[in-house]
Design a protein around this motif. Structure first.
Motif, PDB file in Angstrom:
ATOM      1  N   LEU A  15       4.364  37.651 -13.267  1.00 61.34           N
ATOM      2  CA  LEU A  15       3.188  37.299 -14.077  1.00 61.34           C
ATOM      3  C   LEU A  15       1.917  37.926 -13.502  1.00 61.34           C
ATOM      4  O   LEU A  15       1.097  38.472 -14.249  1.00 61.34           O
ATOM      5  CB  LEU A  15       3.056  35.775 -14.178  1.00 61.34           C
ATOM      6  CG  LEU A  15       1.958  35.241 -15.080  1.00 61.34           C
ATOM      7  CD1 LEU A  15       2.190  35.683 -16.519  1.00 61.34           C
ATOM      8  CD2 LEU A  15       1.878  33.743 -14.984  1.00 61.34           C
ATOM      9  N   MET A  16       1.755  37.886 -12.184  1.00 55.04           N
ATOM     10  CA  MET A  16       0.572  38.497 -11.558  1.00 55.04           C
ATOM     11  C   MET A  16       0.578  40.009 -11.749  1.00 55.04           C
ATOM     12  O   MET A  16      -0.472  40.610 -11.969  1.00 55.04           O
ATOM     13  CB  MET A  16       0.521  38.155 -10.058  1.00 55.04           C
ATOM     14  CG  MET A  16       0.112  36.726  -9.795  1.00 55.04           C
ATOM     15  SD  MET A  16      -0.258  36.288  -8.075  1.00 55.04           S
ATOM     16  CE  MET A  16       0.807  37.248  -7.110  1.00 55.04           C
ATOM     17  N   LEU A  17       1.740  40.629 -11.686  1.00 57.22           N
ATOM     18  CA  LEU A  17       1.844  42.073 -11.889  1.00 57.22           C
ATOM     19  C   LEU A  17       1.452  42.452 -13.319  1.00 57.22           C
ATOM     20  O   LEU A  17       0.711  43.428 -13.526  1.00 57.22           O
ATOM     21  CB  LEU A  17       3.265  42.537 -11.580  1.00 57.22           C
ATOM     22  CG  LEU A  17       3.495  44.037 -11.578  1.00 57.22           C
ATOM     23  CD1 LEU A  17       2.679  44.693 -10.482  1.00 57.22           C
ATOM     24  CD2 LEU A  17       4.970  44.339 -11.408  1.00 57.22           C
ATOM     25  N   ILE A  18       1.870  41.689 -14.298  1.00 52.51           N
ATOM     26  CA  ILE A  18       1.517  41.952 -15.699  1.00 52.51           C
ATOM     27  C   ILE A  18       0.019  41.797 -15.916  1.00 52.51           C
ATOM     28  O   ILE A  18      -0.616  42.630 -16.564  1.00 52.51           O
ATOM     29  CB  ILE A  18       2.330  41.022 -16.641  1.00 52.51           C
ATOM     30  CG1 ILE A  18       3.802  41.424 -16.610  1.00 52.51           C
ATOM     31  CG2 ILE A  18       1.777  41.086 -18.067  1.00 52.51           C
ATOM     32  CD1 ILE A  18       4.716  40.444 -17.322  1.00 52.51           C
ATOM     33  N   VAL A  19      -0.588  40.764 -15.351  1.00 50.60           N
ATOM     34  CA  VAL A  19      -2.034  40.548 -15.482  1.00 50.60           C
ATOM     35  C   VAL A  19      -2.809  41.692 -14.820  1.00 50.60           C
ATOM     36  O   VAL A  19      -3.803  42.182 -15.361  1.00 50.60           O
ATOM     37  CB  VAL A  19      -2.430  39.174 -14.884  1.00 50.60           C
ATOM     38  CG1 VAL A  19      -3.939  39.039 -14.761  1.00 50.60           C
ATOM     39  CG2 VAL A  19      -1.849  38.044 -15.716  1.00 50.60           C
ATOM     40  N   MET A  20      -2.329  42.163 -13.670  1.00 49.18           N
ATOM     41  CA  MET A  20      -3.003  43.258 -12.971  1.00 49.18           C
ATOM     42  C   MET A  20      -2.964  44.540 -13.805  1.00 49.18           C
ATOM     43  O   MET A  20      -3.961  45.244 -13.938  1.00 49.18           O
ATOM     44  CB  MET A  20      -2.335  43.484 -11.616  1.00 49.18           C
ATOM     45  CG  MET A  20      -3.057  44.490 -10.745  1.00 49.18           C
ATOM     46  SD  MET A  20      -2.330  44.668  -9.117  1.00 49.18           S
ATOM     47  CE  MET A  20      -0.792  45.473  -9.515  1.00 49.18           C
ATOM     48  N   PHE A  21      -1.818  44.864 -14.387  1.00 47.93           N
ATOM     49  CA  PHE A  21      -1.714  46.039 -15.257  1.00 47.93           C
ATOM     50  C   PHE A  21      -2.620  45.917 -16.473  1.00 47.93           C
ATOM     51  O   PHE A  21      -3.242  46.883 -16.893  1.00 47.93           O
ATOM     52  CB  PHE A  21      -0.268  46.268 -15.705  1.00 47.93           C
ATOM     53  CG  PHE A  21       0.573  46.970 -14.692  1.00 47.93           C
ATOM     54  CD1 PHE A  21       0.147  48.133 -14.084  1.00 47.93           C
ATOM     55  CD2 PHE A  21       1.811  46.460 -14.335  1.00 47.93           C
ATOM     56  CE1 PHE A  21       0.922  48.779 -13.151  1.00 47.93           C
ATOM     57  CE2 PHE A  21       2.589  47.098 -13.407  1.00 47.93           C
ATOM     58  CZ  PHE A  21       2.157  48.254 -12.805  1.00 47.93           C
ATOM     59  N   TRP A  22      -2.719  44.725 -17.031  1.00 48.39           N
ATOM     60  CA  TRP A  22      -3.547  44.512 -18.219  1.00 48.39           C
ATOM     61  C   TRP A  22      -5.021  44.764 -17.892  1.00 48.39           C
ATOM     62  O   TRP A  22      -5.714  45.462 -18.619  1.00 48.39           O
ATOM     63  CB  TRP A  22      -3.343  43.092 -18.760  1.00 48.39           C
ATOM     64  CG  TRP A  22      -4.115  42.839 -20.007  1.00 48.39           C
ATOM     65  CD1 TRP A  22      -3.889  43.333 -21.244  1.00 48.39           C
ATOM     66  CD2 TRP A  22      -5.282  42.018 -20.117  1.00 48.39           C
ATOM     67  NE1 TRP A  22      -4.827  42.874 -22.125  1.00 48.39           N
ATOM     68  CE2 TRP A  22      -5.709  42.058 -21.455  1.00 48.39           C
ATOM     69  CE3 TRP A  22      -6.004  41.237 -19.216  1.00 48.39           C
ATOM     70  CZ2 TRP A  22      -6.807  41.368 -21.914  1.00 48.39           C
ATOM     71  CZ3 TRP A  22      -7.094  40.549 -19.678  1.00 48.39           C
ATOM     72  CH2 TRP A  22      -7.488  40.620 -21.008  1.00 48.39           C
ATOM     73  N   PHE A  23      -5.505  44.187 -16.766  1.00 45.15           N
ATOM     74  CA  PHE A  23      -6.901  44.401 -16.377  1.00 45.15           C
ATOM     75  C   PHE A  23      -7.164  45.867 -16.033  1.00 45.15           C
ATOM     76  O   PHE A  23      -8.221  46.404 -16.351  1.00 45.15           O
ATOM     77  CB  PHE A  23      -7.287  43.512 -15.185  1.00 45.15           C
ATOM     78  CG  PHE A  23      -7.674  42.119 -15.569  1.00 45.15           C
ATOM     79  CD1 PHE A  23      -8.763  41.878 -16.384  1.00 45.15           C
ATOM     80  CD2 PHE A  23      -6.936  41.034 -15.115  1.00 45.15           C
ATOM     81  CE1 PHE A  23      -9.133  40.593 -16.733  1.00 45.15           C
ATOM     82  CE2 PHE A  23      -7.292  39.746 -15.462  1.00 45.15           C
ATOM     83  CZ  PHE A  23      -8.382  39.516 -16.274  1.00 45.15           C
ATOM     84  N   SER A  24      -6.206  46.519 -15.388  1.00 43.20           N
ATOM     85  CA  SER A  24      -6.370  47.917 -15.017  1.00 43.20           C
ATOM     86  C   SER A  24      -6.478  48.810 -16.261  1.00 43.20           C
ATOM     87  O   SER A  24      -7.358  49.681 -16.322  1.00 43.20           O
ATOM     88  CB  SER A  24      -5.196  48.360 -14.154  1.00 43.20           C
ATOM     89  OG  SER A  24      -5.271  49.731 -13.878  1.00 43.20           O
ATOM     90  N   SER A  25      -5.629  48.604 -17.225  1.00 41.42           N
ATOM     91  CA  SER A  25      -5.679  49.430 -18.439  1.00 41.42           C
ATOM     92  C   SER A  25      -6.951  49.155 -19.229  1.00 41.42           C
ATOM     93  O   SER A  25      -7.536  50.065 -19.819  1.00 41.42           O
ATOM     94  CB  SER A  25      -4.442  49.192 -19.305  1.00 41.42           C
ATOM     95  OG  SER A  25      -4.446  47.884 -19.833  1.00 41.42           O
ATOM     96  N   ARG A  26      -7.394  47.931 -19.220  1.00 38.20           N
ATOM     97  CA  ARG A  26      -8.638  47.569 -19.925  1.00 38.20           C
ATOM     98  C   ARG A  26      -9.839  48.287 -19.295  1.00 38.20           C
ATOM     99  O   ARG A  26     -10.690  48.834 -19.996  1.00 38.20           O
ATOM    100  CB  ARG A  26      -8.823  46.056 -19.875  1.00 38.20           C
ATOM    101  CG  ARG A  26      -9.954  45.548 -20.672  1.00 38.20           C
ATOM    102  CD  ARG A  26      -9.952  44.056 -20.654  1.00 38.20           C
ATOM    103  NE  ARG A  26     -11.279  43.587 -21.005  1.00 38.20           N
ATOM    104  CZ  ARG A  26     -11.703  42.374 -20.796  1.00 38.20           C
ATOM    105  NH1 ARG A  26     -10.927  41.478 -20.247  1.00 38.20           N
ATOM    106  NH2 ARG A  26     -12.915  42.031 -21.146  1.00 38.20           N
TER     107      ARG A  26
END
Length: 159
Positions: A15-26
């Motif tokens: 879950l933390m990895l998915i959130v990190m990728f989401w913020f990075s792409s944003r």
């Protein structure tokens, strides 16, 4: 039971990895949008005769563009070729772009101004008498006498 325990351990990490990728792409999308907006503004401002600054600090007047190649002119009229990607700014350069007449007027005004920081250049003195050469000759004679009177024993021998 152990399979459920390890799943519960991996689930928060996933879950933390998915959130990190989401913020990075944003953040990446936001930065790309800002760069596109900046490039659009620069393209609108680049008209023949406009001052342009490159990524290396070179200032030149925009002349023409051929694809990704931009032609910039120096203040002495020399044309140089640059890639479009190195243009960083369009605006007024930090140096004077006045004509030669204005520069000559500024130089003549500076000559009338008082000295800067208390520096007053010393004016050379004009000789007041014809016998000034005699004093120079007397000074040279005094130096010769001092050299002769010096004890030669004071000088160590050269080995």
């Amino acid at each position: 039971m152990q399979g459920t325990g390890s799943l519960m351990l991996w689930l928060p990490l996933l879950l933390m990895l998915i959130v990190m990728f989401w913020f990075s792409s944003r953040a990446r999308k936001k930065m790309a949008k800002q760069q596109e907006e900046q490039q659009r503004i620069i393209s609108e401002q680049m008209v023949p005769g406009a001052w342009v600054k490159t990524a290396v600090g070179f200032w030149g007047r925009y002349v023409d563009q051929d694809g990704d190649i931009v032609i910039l002119e120096t203040s002495d009229g020399t044309e140089t070729y640059w890639e479009r990607s190195v243009i960083r700014e369009v605006g007024e350069p930090p140096f004077a772009t006045e004509s030669a007449d204005h520069i000559e007027e500024a130089i003549s005004e500076e000559e009338d101004e008082p000295a800067v920081l208390g520096y007053d250049p010393i004016e050379p003195e004009t000789p007041s008498s014809v016998n000034e050469g005699d004093t120079l000759a007397a000074d040279l004679e005094d130096e010769d006498k001092r050299d002769k009177n010096r004890n030669k024993d004071d000088i160590p021998p050269v080995i």
